[in-house]
Design a protein around this motif. Structure first.
Motif, mmCIF file in Angstrom:
data_model
loop_
_atom_site.group_PDB
_atom_site.id
_atom_site.type_symbol
_atom_site.label_atom_id
_atom_site.label_comp_id
_atom_site.label_asym_id
_atom_site.label_seq_id
_atom_site.Cartn_x
_atom_site.Cartn_y
_atom_site.Cartn_z
ATOM 1 N N ALA A 340 -7.407 7.334 2.284
ATOM 2 C CA ALA A 340 -6.264 6.427 2.472
ATOM 3 C C ALA A 340 -6.602 4.961 2.226
ATOM 4 O O ALA A 340 -6.100 4.078 2.913
ATOM 5 C CB ALA A 340 -5.661 6.604 3.859
ATOM 6 N N ILE A 341 -7.424 4.691 1.221
ATOM 7 C CA ILE A 341 -7.671 3.318 0.797
ATOM 8 C C ILE A 341 -6.510 2.737 -0.008
ATOM 9 O O ILE A 341 -6.175 1.561 0.134
ATOM 10 C CB ILE A 341 -8.989 3.239 -0.012
ATOM 11 C CG1 ILE A 341 -10.191 3.402 0.916
ATOM 12 C CG2 ILE A 341 -9.091 1.929 -0.777
ATOM 13 C CD1 ILE A 341 -10.356 2.297 1.936
ATOM 14 N N PRO A 342 -5.839 3.512 -0.881
ATOM 15 C CA PRO A 342 -4.749 2.950 -1.688
ATOM 16 C C PRO A 342 -3.614 2.372 -0.855
ATOM 17 O O PRO A 342 -3.397 2.752 0.300
ATOM 18 C CB PRO A 342 -4.267 4.163 -2.510
ATOM 19 C CG PRO A 342 -5.449 5.052 -2.590
ATOM 20 C CD PRO A 342 -6.120 4.922 -1.249
ATOM 21 N N LYS A 385 -6.409 -1.620 -14.511
ATOM 22 C CA LYS A 385 -5.810 -2.183 -13.301
ATOM 23 C C LYS A 385 -6.344 -3.550 -12.906
ATOM 24 O O LYS A 385 -5.722 -4.259 -12.110
ATOM 25 C CB LYS A 385 -6.023 -1.229 -12.122
ATOM 26 C CG LYS A 385 -5.381 0.133 -12.295
ATOM 27 C CD LYS A 385 -5.637 0.988 -11.058
ATOM 28 C CE LYS A 385 -4.967 2.333 -11.154
ATOM 29 N NZ LYS A 385 -5.219 3.167 -9.953
ATOM 30 N N GLY A 386 -7.520 -3.921 -13.425
ATOM 31 C CA GLY A 386 -8.163 -5.140 -12.971
ATOM 32 C C GLY A 386 -9.114 -4.841 -11.831
ATOM 33 O O GLY A 386 -9.107 -3.749 -11.260
ATOM 34 N N ASN A 387 -9.915 -5.832 -11.469
ATOM 35 C CA ASN A 387 -10.951 -5.626 -10.464
ATOM 36 C C ASN A 387 -10.607 -6.271 -9.125
ATOM 37 O O ASN A 387 -11.473 -6.507 -8.297
ATOM 38 C CB ASN A 387 -12.292 -6.179 -10.971
ATOM 39 C CG ASN A 387 -13.480 -5.557 -10.267
ATOM 40 O OD1 ASN A 387 -13.403 -4.434 -9.765
ATOM 41 N ND2 ASN A 387 -14.576 -6.285 -10.213
ATOM 42 N N GLY A 388 -9.310 -6.562 -8.921
ATOM 43 C CA GLY A 388 -8.881 -7.148 -7.659
ATOM 44 C C GLY A 388 -8.120 -6.152 -6.805
ATOM 45 O O GLY A 388 -8.282 -4.935 -6.939
ATOM 46 N N SER A 389 -7.271 -6.678 -5.951
ATOM 47 C CA SER A 389 -6.562 -5.831 -4.990
ATOM 48 C C SER A 389 -5.648 -4.809 -5.656
ATOM 49 O O SER A 389 -5.401 -3.730 -5.110
ATOM 50 C CB SER A 389 -5.745 -6.706 -4.033
ATOM 51 O OG SER A 389 -4.799 -7.487 -4.752
ATOM 52 N N PHE A 393 -3.471 -0.305 -5.836
ATOM 53 C CA PHE A 393 -2.019 -0.159 -5.763
ATOM 54 C C PHE A 393 -1.598 1.174 -6.390
ATOM 55 O O PHE A 393 -1.957 1.482 -7.525
ATOM 56 C CB PHE A 393 -1.313 -1.291 -6.506
ATOM 57 C CG PHE A 393 -1.386 -2.626 -5.824
ATOM 58 C CD1 PHE A 393 -2.138 -2.813 -4.671
ATOM 59 C CD2 PHE A 393 -0.700 -3.720 -6.341
ATOM 60 C CE1 PHE A 393 -2.203 -4.053 -4.043
ATOM 61 C CE2 PHE A 393 -0.760 -4.960 -5.726
ATOM 62 C CZ PHE A 393 -1.516 -5.123 -4.574
ATOM 63 N N LEU A 394 -0.829 1.944 -5.626
ATOM 64 C CA LEU A 394 -0.248 3.181 -6.147
ATOM 65 C C LEU A 394 1.248 3.187 -5.838
ATOM 66 O O LEU A 394 1.748 3.998 -5.059
ATOM 67 C CB LEU A 394 -0.926 4.409 -5.528
ATOM 68 C CG LEU A 394 -2.348 4.735 -5.985
ATOM 69 C CD1 LEU A 394 -2.872 5.968 -5.255
ATOM 70 C CD2 LEU A 394 -2.406 4.959 -7.491
#
Length: 466
Positions: A340-342, A385-389, A393-394
């Motif tokens: 549950a990280i996303p 997606k990039g290497n940030g937050s 995101f899903l």
């Protein structure tokens, strides 16, 4: 695939919320039995953030709050009182109950369309009773450190009931401790000075409990996410004036509340100039008594003592967890898994989908690709997606597609019929997920009307019954 003994014999789960419970059940149901599965929950009950006992502790965020290793500022020395839920008194979910459910475990008849926090907690309590009895659930157990030593995970645990500290050893670790602990409060000119001159006036949604604590105040909300909309609506009953500052249009709903003034992004705070703020378009608002940031949280792993430095550091600024394959397995050492990280997901079904994979990989029935291949896949995902937050995101429909991909991985290996089962995203469930946002938007309009009536009659905020 059949294996005679598990790849990781001893497994520890850290966290007893929706994700940890899903992991406990999946590991307990694995046909290749583990020698030991222990779940550690630092509170006196399971439920994670849904285990709400009120905000009895005086706690404040550091201002600004941009370091995942710096936690709350407390007015208590009792460690047991420092772990409280970010939930607030009058809270209902943003997701319809039918979409939130675990596999073949519906909410009871009569549950609200958007369940209250208490309904969700009771649901989790009932779900925990379906976890096989050979899984050891240890409450009042706070993990102080987690260190990989000579190929084995050393877990140092403090028992809050006995105050004893023990060392325990495991082969595999499941981190299900959530990401709602360290609030994110950005650096903005004048904000730190404001907080120093009036401590406690700058806060975060994590510490909000009920609107009457802001009676007759001018309150500024930063952020128009779900919590920003909900908290501003509740405050509109008791506060003198409510402002909501945001950069963009809300992705939750376009709600008109005439008791709330929407303003642009704040670029300057000036406590000495009549407690004023200035927006990006040059507007000035003064007489602000309290500021509540509804700006989300940083990822934080305060107990993890391994993999924190070097090129493969698992966490840096708190914006993301690095080097995760499929948002789950730490690529340099897959004996460390996350649930549950996303973000922007439905916690219960996603947790079960991830847990089903973790259980099969930890038992050895499902095999990961080589580290080289996993790193290549990860690099491609970073490019997309990039290497940030946003890496985590899903947003719908990506969340459903993700869960389906995990299920396909299990099914393609002939492992779908034995072991734990995840919810099936069929057309009906997909449609419910698709329509949830519109249903909630209509619900929010009714809640605003409800709040206006309570304001006119001088009542405190209470949830709108169906």
């Amino acid at each position: 695939m059949t294996v005679s003994s598990p790849k990781y014999r001893r497994v520890a789960i850290i966290g007893g919320g929706p994700a940890g419970l899903a992991a406990a059940k999946a590991l307990g149901l694995e046909p290749t039995k583990f020698e030991r599965v222990d779940l550690f929950e630092r509170k006196e009950n399971i439920g994670g953030l849904w285990y709400y006992t009120g905000k009895t502790t005086e706690a404040y965020p550091p201002v600004p709050s941009v370091d995942p290793n710096v936690g709350d500022v407390f007015e208590t020395s009792d460690h047991r009182e420092k772990y409280f839920s970010p939930m607030y008194k009058n809270l209902e979910t943003n997701i319809v109950s039918s979409v939130m459910e675990y596999h073949n475990f519906p909410f009871p008849k009569g549950t609200s369309t958007f369940p209250t926090r208490n309904e969700v907690f009771e649901y989790l309590e009932n779900y925990s009773k379906t976890i096989p009895s050979d899984v050891n659930i240890k409450v009042n157990s706070n993990v102080l450190s987690l260190t990989k030593k000579d190929g084995v995970w050393e877990v140092v645990v403090e028992n809050f009931a006995t105050l004893e500290i023990s060392k325990q050893y495991y082969d595999g670790i499941v981190l299900a401790n959530g990401h709602f602990d360290v609030p994110y409060i950005p650096k903005v000119g004048g904000l730190k000075d404001w907080n120093e001159k009036k401590p406690g006036s700058i806060t975060h949604a994590k510490y909000f409990d009920e609107a009457k604590l802001f009676d007759n105040q001018n309150v500024l909300i930063i952020g128009n996410s779900a919590s920003g909309i909900d908290i501003s609506t509740q405050l509109s009953i008791k506060a003198k004036k409510v402002y909501v500052s945001s950069r963009d249009k809300s992705q939750v709903a376009d709600i008109i509340n005439y008791e709330v003034t929407n303003i642009g992004m704040i670029t300057k705070y000036d406590f000495d100039d009549d407690r004023s703020v200035t927006t990006v378009d040059g507007q000035r608002f003064n007489g602000i008594d309290s500021v509540i940031f509804c700006t989300g949280y940083l990822y934080s792993l305060p107990f993890l003592k391994s993999y924190l430095t070097g090129d493969d550091a698992i966490i840096t600024d708190g914006s993301k967890i690095h080097y995760l394959d499929k948002q789950i397995f730490y690529i340099p050492d897959p004996s460390l898994a996350f649930i549950a990280i996303p973000k922007f997901i439905i916690p219960m079904p996603l947790s079960e989908s991830q847990a089903a994979v973790v259980a099969r990989v930890f038992s050895g029935r499902l095999t990961l690709a080589s580290e080289t291949e996993l790193r290549d896949e990860y690099s491609k995902e970073i490019e997309q997606k990039g290497n940030g937050s946003e890496f985590h995101f899903l947003k719908f429909p990506a969340d459903v597609e993700y869960c389906r991909s995990l299920q396909s991985w299990v099914d393609e290996n002939g492992l779908g019929k034995t072991g734990s089962q995840a919810p099936v995203w069929d057309e009906a469930k997909y449609k419910d997920r698709e329509e949830t946002a519109d249903i909630k938007a209509k619900r929010l309009l009714k809640i605003v009307e409800h709040a206006n009536k309570l304001r006119e009659s001088g009542e405190d905020f209470r949830l709108l019954t169906e």
